[in-house]
Motif scaffolding. Structure first.
Motif, PDB file in Angstrom:
ATOM      1  N   SER A   1       0.852  -1.195   0.000  1.00  0.00           N
ATOM      2  CA  SER A   1       0.000   0.000   0.000  1.00  0.00           C
ATOM      3  C   SER A   1       0.887   1.243   0.000  1.00  0.00           C
ATOM      4  N   VAL A   2       0.281   2.379  -0.282  1.00  0.00           N
ATOM      5  CA  VAL A   2       1.032   3.639  -0.255  1.00  0.00           C
ATOM      6  C   VAL A   2       1.581   3.896   1.143  1.00  0.00           C
TER       7      VAL A   2
ATOM      8  N   ILE B   1       4.662   1.814   1.588  1.00  0.00           N
ATOM      9  CA  ILE B   1       5.764   2.438   0.852  1.00  0.00           C
ATOM     10  C   ILE B   1       6.290   3.635   1.649  1.00  0.00           C
TER      11      ILE B   1
ATOM     12  N   TRP C   1       4.349  12.372  -2.218  1.00  0.00           N
ATOM     13  CA  TRP C   1       4.001  11.118  -2.877  1.00  0.00           C
ATOM     14  C   TRP C   1       3.508  11.281  -4.320  1.00  0.00           C
TER      15      TRP C   1
ATOM     16  N   ARG D   1       5.604   9.525  -7.320  1.00  0.00           N
ATOM     17  CA  ARG D   1       4.964   8.444  -8.087  1.00  0.00           C
ATOM     18  C   ARG D   1       5.025   8.736  -9.583  1.00  0.00           C
TER      19      ARG D   1
ATOM     20  N   THR E   1      -2.079   4.772  -9.984  1.00  0.00           N
ATOM     21  CA  THR E   1      -2.183   5.179  -8.583  1.00  0.00           C
ATOM     22  C   THR E   1      -2.378   4.005  -7.628  1.00  0.00           C
TER      23      THR E   1
ATOM     24  N   SER F   1      -0.934   1.311  -5.936  1.00  0.00           N
ATOM     25  CA  SER F   1       0.401   0.783  -5.622  1.00  0.00           C
ATOM     26  C   SER F   1       0.395  -0.725  -5.394  1.00  0.00           C
ATOM     27  N   GLU F   2      -0.761  -1.308  -5.201  1.00  0.00           N
ATOM     28  CA  GLU F   2      -0.851  -2.755  -4.983  1.00  0.00           C
ATOM     29  C   GLU F   2      -0.460  -3.545  -6.234  1.00  0.00           C
TER      30      GLU F   2
ATOM     31  N   TYR G   1       2.118  -2.631  -8.224  1.00  0.00           N
ATOM     32  CA  TYR G   1       3.552  -2.468  -8.470  1.00  0.00           C
ATOM     33  C   TYR G   1       4.266  -3.767  -8.117  1.00  0.00           C
TER      34      TYR G   1
ATOM     35  N   THR H   1       8.317  -1.079  -6.527  1.00  0.00           N
ATOM     36  CA  THR H   1       8.010  -0.630  -5.165  1.00  0.00           C
ATOM     37  C   THR H   1       9.276  -0.124  -4.481  1.00  0.00           C
TER      38      THR H   1
ATOM     39  N   MET I   1      10.166   3.225  -5.726  1.00  0.00           N
ATOM     40  CA  MET I   1       9.277   4.228  -5.125  1.00  0.00           C
ATOM     41  C   MET I   1       9.723   4.555  -3.700  1.00  0.00           C
TER      42      MET I   1
END
Length: 185
Positions: A3-4, A7, A37, A41, A116, A118-119, A121, A126, A129
């Motif tokens: 998840s963001v 990260i 973020w 991204r 958007t 992130s799951e 990636y 990741t 990021m």
């Protein structure tokens, strides 16, 4: 994958700070991550045509033609970060949020999407990021320019590794010889 917030927490750990609960945390860490973020991204996604962010689409021509130079204009999707390819068209150009060309009819393009979620990636994206976000927030949270510079150097190494790994997924691109190549023979 991550998840963001996961990260963000990995980035915070890299700069020696405490994790956050959410991007909306009302502390300096939360504000730094939340402000940085979206930019990080988009920068990392645009740095390479990541397989998870490449989209193929057909565009319809806009009703209004360009005033000069090209016959047709096509609107670039709002989620596009970078047009990678326009199929079967030799001469095209991105101007503003449009593709300009002399082609007519539908236009097939490939572009990098601002992904958007992130799951989706993969692990190496990741990690890119995480490192890039850490570099972005490092100076703000640690007052250390050298920490930021070290993280940026680490990011450059990781992005090179990621480009090679990501580029191995698929057939090699065909190389077309032209006058610049054949002149030496």
């Amino acid at each position: 994958m991550a998840s963001v917030v996961e990260i963000a927490n990995q980035a915070l750990l890299r700069v020696g700070d405490e994790p956050i609960i959410s991007l909306g945390d009302a502390n300096e860490r939360g504000r730094a991550v939340n402000a940085s973020w979206p930019f990080v991204r988009r920068e990392v996604l645009r740095a390479h045509p990541w397989n998870i962010a490449v989209v193929r689409i057909k565009l319809a021509a806009l009703a209004d033609a360009p005033s000069w130079g090209f016959a047709t204009a096509y609107e670039i999707p709002a989620e596009s970060l970078q047009v990678l390819e326009v199929d079967t068209v030799q001469d095209w150009r991105v101007e503003g949020r449009e593709i300009r060309t002399d082609a007519t009819g539908e236009l097939s393009i490939r572009y990098t999407k601002d992904e958007t979620d992130s799951e989706v990636y993969d692990g190496i994206l990741t990690e890119c990021m995480v490192i890039r976000l850490a570099a972005e927030i490092a100076e703000r949270l640690t007052n250390s320019r050298s920490k930021r510079e070290l993280l940026l150097a680490e990011y450059e190494d990781k992005i090179q590794e990621a480009r090679m790994a990501d580029g191995e997924e698929g057939s090699p691109s065909e190389f077309e010889e032209d006058a610049w190549v054949t002149v030496r023979h």
